[in-house]
Scaffold this motif. Structure first.
Motif, PDB file in Angstrom:
ATOM      1  N   ARG A  63       0.828  -1.211   0.000  1.00  0.00           N
ATOM      2  CA  ARG A  63       0.000   0.000   0.000  1.00  0.00           C
ATOM      3  C   ARG A  63       0.861   1.260   0.000  1.00  0.00           C
ATOM      4  O   ARG A  63       0.427   2.315  -0.457  1.00  0.00           O
ATOM      5  CB  ARG A  63      -0.927   0.026   1.223  1.00  0.00           C
ATOM      6  N   GLU A  96      -8.045  -0.598   5.382  1.00  0.00           N
ATOM      7  CA  GLU A  96      -8.233  -1.997   5.753  1.00  0.00           C
ATOM      8  C   GLU A  96      -6.909  -2.767   5.715  1.00  0.00           C
ATOM      9  O   GLU A  96      -6.056  -2.490   4.876  1.00  0.00           O
ATOM     10  CB  GLU A  96      -9.209  -2.679   4.791  1.00  0.00           C
ATOM     11  N   ARG A 124      -9.271  -7.396   1.220  1.00  0.00           N
ATOM     12  CA  ARG A 124     -10.594  -6.870   0.869  1.00  0.00           C
ATOM     13  C   ARG A 124     -10.784  -5.422   1.331  1.00  0.00           C
ATOM     14  O   ARG A 124     -10.348  -5.040   2.415  1.00  0.00           O
ATOM     15  CB  ARG A 124     -11.700  -7.723   1.520  1.00  0.00           C
ATOM     16  N   ALA A 125     -11.459  -4.645   0.472  1.00  0.00           N
ATOM     17  CA  ALA A 125     -11.873  -3.294   0.861  1.00  0.00           C
ATOM     18  C   ALA A 125     -13.229  -3.417   1.540  1.00  0.00           C
ATOM     19  O   ALA A 125     -14.113  -4.118   1.046  1.00  0.00           O
ATOM     20  CB  ALA A 125     -11.980  -2.412  -0.375  1.00  0.00           C
ATOM     21  N   ARG A 176     -11.673   1.993   1.900  1.00  0.00           N
ATOM     22  CA  ARG A 176     -11.056   2.325   0.609  1.00  0.00           C
ATOM     23  C   ARG A 176     -11.816   1.536  -0.461  1.00  0.00           C
ATOM     24  O   ARG A 176     -11.327   0.533  -0.975  1.00  0.00           O
ATOM     25  CB  ARG A 176      -9.571   1.922   0.583  1.00  0.00           C
ATOM     26  N   SER A 177     -13.046   1.958  -0.749  1.00  0.00           N
ATOM     27  CA  SER A 177     -13.939   1.182  -1.617  1.00  0.00           C
ATOM     28  C   SER A 177     -14.465   2.015  -2.771  1.00  0.00           C
ATOM     29  O   SER A 177     -14.566   3.240  -2.666  1.00  0.00           O
ATOM     30  CB  SER A 177     -15.150   0.670  -0.814  1.00  0.00           C
ATOM     31  N   LYS A 196     -12.498  -0.700 -13.311  1.00  0.00           N
ATOM     32  CA  LYS A 196     -11.492  -1.662 -12.858  1.00  0.00           C
ATOM     33  C   LYS A 196     -10.578  -2.149 -13.985  1.00  0.00           C
ATOM     34  O   LYS A 196      -9.540  -2.736 -13.720  1.00  0.00           O
ATOM     35  CB  LYS A 196     -12.186  -2.882 -12.207  1.00  0.00           C
ATOM     36  N   ASN A 214     -19.676  -3.108  -3.571  1.00  0.00           N
ATOM     37  CA  ASN A 214     -18.426  -2.669  -2.939  1.00  0.00           C
ATOM     38  C   ASN A 214     -17.257  -3.374  -3.610  1.00  0.00           C
ATOM     39  O   ASN A 214     -17.084  -4.582  -3.480  1.00  0.00           O
ATOM     40  CB  ASN A 214     -18.454  -3.013  -1.449  1.00  0.00           C
ATOM     41  N   THR A 215     -16.451  -2.612  -4.327  1.00  0.00           N
ATOM     42  CA  THR A 215     -15.238  -3.204  -4.887  1.00  0.00           C
ATOM     43  C   THR A 215     -14.038  -2.401  -4.414  1.00  0.00           C
ATOM     44  O   THR A 215     -14.172  -1.228  -4.055  1.00  0.00           O
ATOM     45  CB  THR A 215     -15.313  -3.296  -6.428  1.00  0.00           C
ATOM     46  N   SER A 216     -12.894  -3.041  -4.391  1.00  0.00           N
ATOM     47  CA  SER A 216     -11.724  -2.380  -3.815  1.00  0.00           C
ATOM     48  C   SER A 216     -11.328  -1.158  -4.637  1.00  0.00           C
ATOM     49  O   SER A 216     -11.474  -1.145  -5.864  1.00  0.00           O
ATOM     50  CB  SER A 216     -10.566  -3.365  -3.728  1.00  0.00           C
ATOM     51  N   ASN A 234      -9.077   0.487  -6.414  1.00  0.00           N
ATOM     52  CA  ASN A 234      -7.838   0.368  -7.192  1.00  0.00           C
ATOM     53  C   ASN A 234      -8.229   0.013  -8.620  1.00  0.00           C
ATOM     54  O   ASN A 234      -9.381  -0.309  -8.885  1.00  0.00           O
ATOM     55  CB  ASN A 234      -6.921  -0.727  -6.615  1.00  0.00           C
ATOM     56  N   ILE A 288      -4.626  -1.584  -3.505  1.00  0.00           N
ATOM     57  CA  ILE A 288      -5.701  -0.700  -3.039  1.00  0.00           C
ATOM     58  C   ILE A 288      -5.076   0.630  -2.600  1.00  0.00           C
ATOM     59  O   ILE A 288      -3.980   0.652  -2.057  1.00  0.00           O
ATOM     60  CB  ILE A 288      -6.458  -1.366  -1.861  1.00  0.00           C
TER      61      ILE A 288
END
Ligand SMILES: [Fe+2]
Length: 651
Positions: free
Chosen positions: A32, A460, A464-465, A469-470, A489, A594-596, A598, A604
């Protein structure tokens, strides 16, 4: 005060974790900070962040713990080479320089990197996983199961935790590994080992298990206790630089899929087949663990424990009353386990579980099942009225839930004022919203079909986000899955998105009772929310099924009606809970996509700068940085620059 720093490094997902008087106060993955996905280097940045979060310097640390034993790992590499010599020379020669110049001198290296002069302690790889699973779990007593590729020698292990004690009872040794078996198929289907396993799992519902029999007959012998034996004639990971060889190609009708090439029905069928075999192994292991330990609860860690489909099956099978999975189940979580092992096992410090404190108990339905079971036993014994009344009295609509991972919100956070100063310095158009009005603003954007990047609170820990950070979207929109996959994405479109749902509403939307705070359990959308398929749609095959909406929340419903669920509680994540509540008030739906936060190939985001860059590199509509809202329209033309990541770095 006793401060312990746990470290994991040099394989994949390096991480650091700070424990102060037994409490996990900070944990983060190195990737990160360095922006290198799965960064395996020494976690210098993560360690520095943890120390800063605890207000400490390395000088104040009492202990430093490393998550595995490099010397024993080296012994395994050497013995494996000797067993397969001269065939394994290429991989041995490739690995050796790094070991001889670097990894065998771990104590010196860690001491030098940190400026720490005390003794560095080393924990067994699987004991680190086991400690990361049991000690933060809510249970006072539980069985522990770890499964991954390989540590030193062990590939799976089982044990029992009671209070502050953790005893390992059995292990399965290299090369017989459920993790490496799954990774061999990840590789063969053209995905990256150690990161593409998720993609393989996402592909499985499109396939049929037509190769499962061949896998069971040729590749792996599965015993009744879940232990396995791989036929090494089919695998190359012990002695070559790849996972599979000619035997695999002969068995599965041709060479491995080239990365990035078109997916065919064969890969979908292979994915489904290995998923089925994996689930069989996990369930057999779990039954064996239950039988040998007699425990009611199970804790899990190790990379295989990230297979949320298998986890969902395990929970559904009812072998254990409840299961808890370490959110950083892969090697990053080893840093947590190593530190906790020092505190409880090496120093013998007591542990107070949430169950003992009374801040955790089973859900209402499970309590009622337990009550029925106890009642019938008591009736047979000629009594039980008092006990029944006692159990009923403690049943609440939403039983308390707490574990030692603080919702996995253990990374850095950035104050609203600091973000505002930065936005001003950059002249980016933004609007500051009163914190109480923020959830409503975000909910409105989502209901209007906008895709929103959300950075709030602490980052997080783990893959997983979870709302810190989602990237969020409206799950009711049939177009949302492809919009988010392709425009945000930049990734393969077959992968489903995960839903976040209000914990108190979860059972109305998913066949799920309980908590899934870390998005590590799959459940199905309830029949009432599903959409019936037409005769024509039923005839669709493989990836053609993708664009057929399956439910009233199609963006998060896989083709088999499953969903990778995150349940959200107010006490763990108040801002995110408020956003979901507001969205429900506005739309009647307590679920969001909800997706991470990034894009493909990137870790992320960590800082507001990372978030802004990701926002501008994609087609996201809005960015929320704490209580500051940025809309895409009006932002200046974005130019990448060398000095981009300066304001929020640790340097
Ligand atoms: Fe591991």
């Amino acid at each position: 005060m006793t401060a312990i720093l746990g470290l994991s490094a040099y394989y994949h997902d390096s991480a650091a974790c700070l424990l102060v008087d037994g409490r996990i106060v900070a944990a983060a993955q190195e990737e990160r900070f360095t922006r290198k996905k799965h960064d395996a280097e020494f976690p210098a940045h993560a360690a520095r962040y943890c120390l800063e979060a605890g207000g400490l310097t390395a000088f104040r640390l009492d202990h430093v713990a490393f998550y595995d034993k490099p010397l024993v790992k080296f012994e395994r590499l050497f013995e494996t080479y000797l067993e397969y010599a001269p065939r394994g020379f290429a991989s041995f020669r490739k690995a050796m320089p790094l070991w001889i110049t670097d990894r065998l001198w771990m104590s010196e290296r860690i001491a030098k990197q940190l400026g720490f002069s005390g003794r560095i302690l080393f924990s067994d790889h699987h004991e680190s996983h086991a400690a990361s699973a049991f000690y933060p779990s809510p249970y006072e007593e539980a069985a522990v199961l770890t499964m991954d590729g390989v540590g030193e020698w062990a590939t799976s292990s089982l044990g029992m935790g009671r209070g502050n004690r953790l005893e390992m009872q059995a292990e399965l040794k290299f090369p017989h590994s459920i993790g490496l078996l799954y990774s061999a198929f990840t590789y063969f289907c053209g995905f990256k080992v150690n990161s593409g396993e998720y993609k393989l799992m996402g592909l499985a519902p499109y396939g049929e298990p037509k190769y499962a029999r061949a896998i069971r007959e040729k590749l792996v012998h599965v015993c009744e206790d879940g232990s396995i034996r791989l036929d090494m004639d089919y695998f190359d990971f012990a002695d070559r630089l790849t996972m599979t060889g000619e035997g695999f190609e002969r068995l599965f009708g041709g060479p491995a899929r080239a990365p990035e090439s078109k997916l065919t029905q064969r890969e979908m069928d292979l994915a489904r087949s290995i998923q089925d075999v994996t689930e069989e192994i996990v369930l057999k292991m779990a039954r064996h663990v239950r039988k040998t330990t007699g425990a009611r609860y199970l804790c899990m860690a190790g990379g295989v424990a990230l297979n949320c489909v298998a986890n969902g099956r395990l929970l559904e099978a009812g072998i254990f009353d409840d299961i808890w999975i370490q959110p950083a189940a892969g090697d990053a979580g080893g840093a947590v386990g190593a530190a906790l092992s020092i505190w409880h096992r090496h120093l013998g410090m007591p542990r107070e579980s949430a169950e003992k404190r009374g801040t955790w108990r089973l859900g209402k339905k499970k309590e009622e099942e337990k009550e029925r079971e106890i009642s019938s036993n008591e009736r047979e014994a000629g009594g039980g009225e008092t006990l029944r009344a006692g159990v009923s009295a403690c049943v609440a609509d939403l039983p308390p839930y707490e574990d030692g991972m603080s919702g996995a919100f253990l990374g850095p956070s950035y104050p609203s004022t600091q973000i505002q100063d930065w936005l001003e310095s950059r002249h980016y158009p933004y609007r500051t919203v009163h914190p109480a009005a923020l959830p409503g603003e975000v909910a409105k954007l989502l209901a209007d079909g906008k895709v929103v990047g959300l950075l709030q609170g602490r980052m997080e820990f783990g893959p997983r986000a979870l709302g810190g950070r989602s990237i969020l979207g409206d799950p009711r929109s049939p177009a949302m899955q492809s919009v988010m996959n392709l425009k945000i994405k930049f990734r393969e479109s077959f992968r489903p998105f995960a839903p976040s749902v209000l914990r108190e509403e979860a059972a109305k939307w998913f066949t799920f009772e309980g908590d899934s705070p870390y998005m590590l359990l799959c459940a199905d959308v309830v029949p009432g929310k599903r959409r019936a398929m037409t005769a024509e749609e039923n005839l669709l095959w493989g990836i053609e099924k993708l664009n057929v909406p399956r439910s009233s929340i199609p963006a998060v419903t896989h083709v088999d009606y499953s969903a990778r669920l995150q349940t959200v509680r107010r006490e763990t994540n108040p801002v995110y809970h408020a956003i979901l509540s507001s969205f429900q008030e506005r739309t009647g739906c307590p679920v969001v996509v909800n997706t991470s936060f990034n894009v493909r190939g990137e870790p992320i985001v960590c800082t507001p700068e990372d978030a802004y860059r990701c926002f501008m590199r994609t087609a996201m509509d809005a960015l929320v940085l704490e209580n500051h809202v940025l809309l895409r329209d009006g932002q200046p033309v974005f130019a990448e620059s060398e000095d981009w990541r300066k304001t929020f770095t640790l340097d």
